[in-house]
Scaffold this motif. Structure first.
Motif, short mmCIF file in Angstrom:
data_model
loop_
_atom_site.label_atom_id
_atom_site.label_comp_id
_atom_site.label_asym_id
_atom_site.label_seq_id
_atom_site.Cartn_x
_atom_site.Cartn_y
_atom_site.Cartn_z
N PHE A 152 21.56 58.31 19.89
CA PHE A 152 20.32 58.45 20.66
C PHE A 152 20.11 57.25 21.59
O PHE A 152 19.61 57.40 22.71
CB PHE A 152 19.13 58.64 19.73
N SER A 173 15.61 58.75 15.53
CA SER A 173 16.17 60.08 15.27
C SER A 173 15.63 61.04 16.31
O SER A 173 14.88 60.65 17.23
CB SER A 173 15.78 60.55 13.86
N GLU A 174 15.97 62.31 16.16
CA GLU A 174 15.54 63.31 17.14
C GLU A 174 14.02 63.39 17.25
O GLU A 174 13.48 63.67 18.33
CB GLU A 174 16.12 64.68 16.76
N VAL A 177 12.48 61.35 20.07
CA VAL A 177 12.76 61.70 21.46
C VAL A 177 11.47 62.17 22.14
O VAL A 177 10.90 63.20 21.76
CB VAL A 177 13.84 62.79 21.56
N ASN A 180 13.27 64.69 27.05
CA ASN A 180 14.65 65.18 27.04
C ASN A 180 14.94 65.75 28.42
O ASN A 180 14.74 66.94 28.68
CB ASN A 180 14.82 66.24 25.94
N PHE A 186 20.94 69.25 20.42
CA PHE A 186 21.62 68.34 19.49
C PHE A 186 22.23 69.13 18.33
O PHE A 186 21.55 69.94 17.69
CB PHE A 186 20.64 67.29 18.97
#
Length: 279
Positions: A152, A173-174, A177, A180, A186
């Motif tokens: 990331f 982590s996601e 985010v 985007n 992902f």
């Protein structure tokens, strides 16, 4: 009687001299063995055992050491072997792994020095640059938290995502985010599968050691990570040995110009630690 006594005295004298001679020889032999400088160095098979063999071992041998390199195929045994005294030092792990492993196994480990490390890279067989990445492209990322965070961070450096500024960069982590840009999809995978994933997804974030094991050229990556030193590999020892002369000599070997010359010539694409870049 005189002749008998003289013969006995001569035999006794020869026996004493022989014993003295043997003692001197044994003492000399023991001294030689005690003065022999030996280091048993453990490393995972691949680039880091190569680094020990090509860039560290020759310098230590010039210092008078006899160096034995033991290769491992996993990340468990090198630290266990070190703690048991089967190794004097090892090279395969970053700081976070070392500290976590030591805590979980009740070991007392210390780092000697950080070394150049193969960075994670974004690879693709579909795109030739990150500027070509299309909306909704799929990207395979490591499914373990530590390496996922690295992926990331690379994507943020590339301008493809924006992460929460309050998030810990070592654990992002996601869910961190916030933007985007390309609506990337992902796909978490085991790190060992990421080199093969290049054939089935648009992009793949491959850790350097797995890329090299798969015969991938680091310089083919669309982007290589600018990794923090916490993620770079280091020479590790038992803490009880931190003041030993062999540890000082290992550190001096890695800090030498001869070591950096080998890195520049034979380990292209490896990211250098801060101490090396700033000297």
């Amino acid at each position: 009687m005189k002749k008998l006594f003289l013969s006995f005295f001569l035999l006794l004298s020869i026996g004493i001299l022989a014993a003295c001679g043997a003692g001197k020889e044994n003492s000399s032999g023991d001294t030689e063995r005690s003065e022999t400088k030996q280091i048993t160095f453990g490393a995972t098979s691949g680039p880091y055992s190569d680094m020990v063999n090509k860039a560290i071992k020759p310098i230590l041998e010039q210092k008078g050491y006899k160096v034995k390199v033991v290769e491992f195929s996993d990340y468990i045994q090198p630290n266990l072997a070190l703690s048991k005294g089967d190794l004097d030092a090892n090279l395969f792990q970053h700081k976070i792994y070392m500290e976590t492993f030591a805590k979980e196994h009740n070991l007392d480990l210390s780092e000697v020095i950080v070394v150049p490390t193969a960075p994670m890279g974004i690879f693709s067989k579909k795109f030739f640059s990150l500027d070509e990445v299309t909306d909704g492209a799929s990207i395979a990322i490591p499914n373990d938290p530590t390496n996922a965070a690295r992926a990331f961070l690379i994507l943020q450096d590339a301008g493809l995502i924006t992460l929460d500024s309050n998030a810990n960069p070592l654990t992002v982590s996601e869910k961190d985010v916030k933007e985007n840009v390309k609506n990337l999809k992902f796909k978490p995978l085991e790190a060992a599968q990421l080199p093969r994933a290049v054939d089935s997804v648009d992009l793949s974030a491959v850790p350097g050691n797995f890329a090299l094991a798969a015969k991938m050229d680091l310089l083919d990556a669309l982007k290589l990570e600018n990794m923090p030193d916490q993620y770079r590999n280091r020479v590790v020892i038992n803490t009880k040995d931190k003041d030993a002369q062999f540890v000082k000599d290992i550190k001096e070997a890695v800090e030498s110009e001869a070591f950096e010359k080998v890195i520049d010539e034979q380990f292209k694409g490896f990211g250098k630690p801060e101490w090396m870049k700033n000297r």
